[in-house]
Enzyme design. Structure first.
Site, PDB file in Angstrom:
ATOM      1  CD  GLU A  62      -2.793   5.108   6.919  1.00 21.01           C
ATOM      2  OE1 GLU A  62      -2.974   5.556   5.403  1.00 21.01           O
ATOM      3  OE2 GLU A  62      -1.927   5.161   7.295  1.00 21.01           O
ATOM      4  CD  GLU A  68      -3.659  -2.790   7.734  1.00 26.95           C
ATOM      5  OE1 GLU A  68      -2.375  -2.538   7.079  1.00 26.95           O
ATOM      6  OE2 GLU A  68      -3.592  -1.745   7.165  1.00 26.95           O
ATOM      7  CG  ASN A  98      -1.899   1.073   1.120  1.00 28.48           C
ATOM      8  OD1 ASN A  98      -1.935   1.782   0.576  1.00 28.48           O
ATOM      9  ND2 ASN A  98      -2.123   1.335   2.638  1.00 28.48           N
ATOM     10  CD1 TRP A  99       3.320   1.466  -3.415  1.00 28.19           C
ATOM     11  CD2 TRP A  99       3.314   2.667  -4.664  1.00 28.19           C
ATOM     12  NE1 TRP A  99       4.203   0.573  -4.187  1.00 28.19           N
ATOM     13  CE2 TRP A  99       3.821   1.879  -5.383  1.00 28.19           C
ATOM     14  CE3 TRP A  99       3.334   3.809  -5.372  1.00 28.19           C
ATOM     15  CZ2 TRP A  99       4.633   2.170  -6.652  1.00 28.19           C
ATOM     16  CZ3 TRP A  99       3.970   3.713  -7.449  1.00 28.19           C
ATOM     17  CH2 TRP A  99       5.128   2.505  -7.498  1.00 28.19           C
ATOM     18  CE  LYS A 100      -0.278   3.719   4.605  1.00 27.43           C
ATOM     19  NZ  LYS A 100      -0.337   3.906   6.098  1.00 27.43           N
ATOM     20  CG  HIS A 110      -6.044   2.286   5.198  1.00 24.60           C
ATOM     21  ND1 HIS A 110      -5.561   3.304   6.434  1.00 24.60           N
ATOM     22  CD2 HIS A 110      -4.392   0.693   5.154  1.00 24.60           C
ATOM     23  CE1 HIS A 110      -3.964   2.501   6.781  1.00 24.60           C
ATOM     24  NE2 HIS A 110      -3.512   0.894   6.194  1.00 24.60           N
ATOM     25  N   GLY A 146       2.802   2.615  10.325  1.00 24.94           N
ATOM     26  CA  GLY A 146       3.489   3.581  10.707  1.00 24.94           C
ATOM     27  C   GLY A 146       4.425   3.358  11.642  1.00 24.94           C
ATOM     28  CB  SER A 170       5.480  -2.356  11.654  1.00 19.46           C
ATOM     29  OG  SER A 170       5.273  -0.576  11.838  1.00 19.46           O
TER      30      SER A 170
HETATM   31  P1  13P Z   1       3.125  -0.049   7.898  1.00 19.64           P
HETATM   32  O1  13P Z   1       3.770  -0.942   7.387  1.00 19.64           O
HETATM   33  O2  13P Z   1       4.120   1.629   7.114  1.00 19.64           O
HETATM   34  O3  13P Z   1       3.144   0.293   9.258  1.00 19.64           O
HETATM   35  O4  13P Z   1       1.468   0.506   7.267  1.00 19.64           O
HETATM   36  C1  13P Z   1       0.290  -0.202   7.360  1.00 19.64           C
HETATM   37  C2  13P Z   1      -0.396  -0.097   6.806  1.00 19.64           C
HETATM   38  O5  13P Z   1      -1.263   0.686   6.851  1.00 19.64           O
HETATM   39  C3  13P Z   1      -0.843  -1.042   5.354  1.00 19.64           C
HETATM   40  O6  13P Z   1      -1.891  -0.386   4.795  1.00 19.64           O
END
Ligand code: 13P
Length: 248
Positions: free
Chosen positions: A97, A167, A10-12, A95, A173, A212
């Site tokens: 976020e 998640e 997931n590049w966000k 997600h 993150g 992570s």
């Molecule tokens: P990280 O791997 O950067 O913790 O992010 C996880 C995530 O939100 C994947 O959708």
């Protein structure tokens, strides 16, 4: 039948067009596996470019969100129908976020996931608890409620297609990965809930862990009995994503 693992990046909201192109080409040349389904969920504006670069490879693409309406006056939104017409096979839904910054709720997640399925897209449905909820020992209750609403009204056929990503928000993150035992017990509980409602189809649902994940911890996490791969943020933007994919 054994469940095929999925490693989804997931590049966000990251990478410039030039870096996105360069990185995708790099991944195209180093990722080659039949054991794992690899998905790269990239920003909408890069989908076509990434799709063209990955054409002819086994790496698939995904979107990071979608709107539940097919079309209409929703300025700035992208519909599941559009993604489907653009031959995007996967879409992340709900997600944390999106829930935190864009007011998504369990109900909108459910509506989006159902709509994704109706267009032949595979929704990667995200659920997860906050640190406070974990500390107050409410993890299972929170996950169970999120899951129940997210899959409301899904048929057995739908359930067989969806992917669930556990998640924990405190692990996203932060560099603070859930232990393999913590991740496994929640993924196992998710599968049990699916089994109670849908029977043995639960055994074919892919349940991913996210938070992570990196090339160092992927192997131990992805080898747990109920963890069928990962949803990877930060590490999906680095050359070492290849190592996460080839985790064995
Ligand atoms: P990280 O791997 O950067 O913790 O992010 C996880 C995530 O939100 C994947 O959708």
């Amino acid at each position: 039948m054994a469940r095929k693992k999925i490693v989804a990046g997931n590049w966000k909201m990251n990478l410039s067009p030039r870096k996105a192109e360069k990185f995708t080409k790099e991944m195209r040349s180093v990722i080659n596996t039949d054991n794992v389904e690899v998905v790269m969920c990239v920003p909408f504006v890069y989908l076509t470019m990434v799709q063209e670069i990955l054409d002819g490879t086994k790496i698939k693409i995904g979107a990071q969100n979608m709107h539940y309406a097919d079309e209409g006056a929703y300025t700035g939104e992208i519909s599941g129908k559009m993604l489907s017409r653009m031959k995007v096979p996967y879409v992340i839904v709900g997600h944390s976020e999106r829930r935190e910054y864009f007011a998504e709720t369990d109900t909108t997640v459910n509506i989006k996931a159902l709509k994704a399925l109706s267009h032949g897209l595979i929704p990667i449905i995200c659920i997860g608890e906050t640190l406070k909820q974990r500390e107050f020992e409410r993890t299972f209750e929170v996950i169970s409620k999120q899951l129940a609403i997210a899959i409301h009204d899904m048929s057995e056929e739908d359930i067989a297609k969806i992917v669930i990503a556990y998640e924990p928000i405190w692990a996203i993150g932060t560099g603070k990965t859930a232990t393999k035992e913590q991740a496994e017990e929640v993924c196992a509980a998710i599968r049990e809930q699916l089994r109670t409602q849908y029977g043995d189809i639960a055994d074919s649902v892919r349940i991913l862990y996210g938070g992570s994940v990196n090339e160092k911890n992927a192997n131990e996490l992805f080898n747990m009995p109920n963890i069928d791969g990962g949803l990877v943020g930060g590490a999906s933007l680095k050359p070492s994503f290849e190592k996460v994919v080839h985790y064995q």
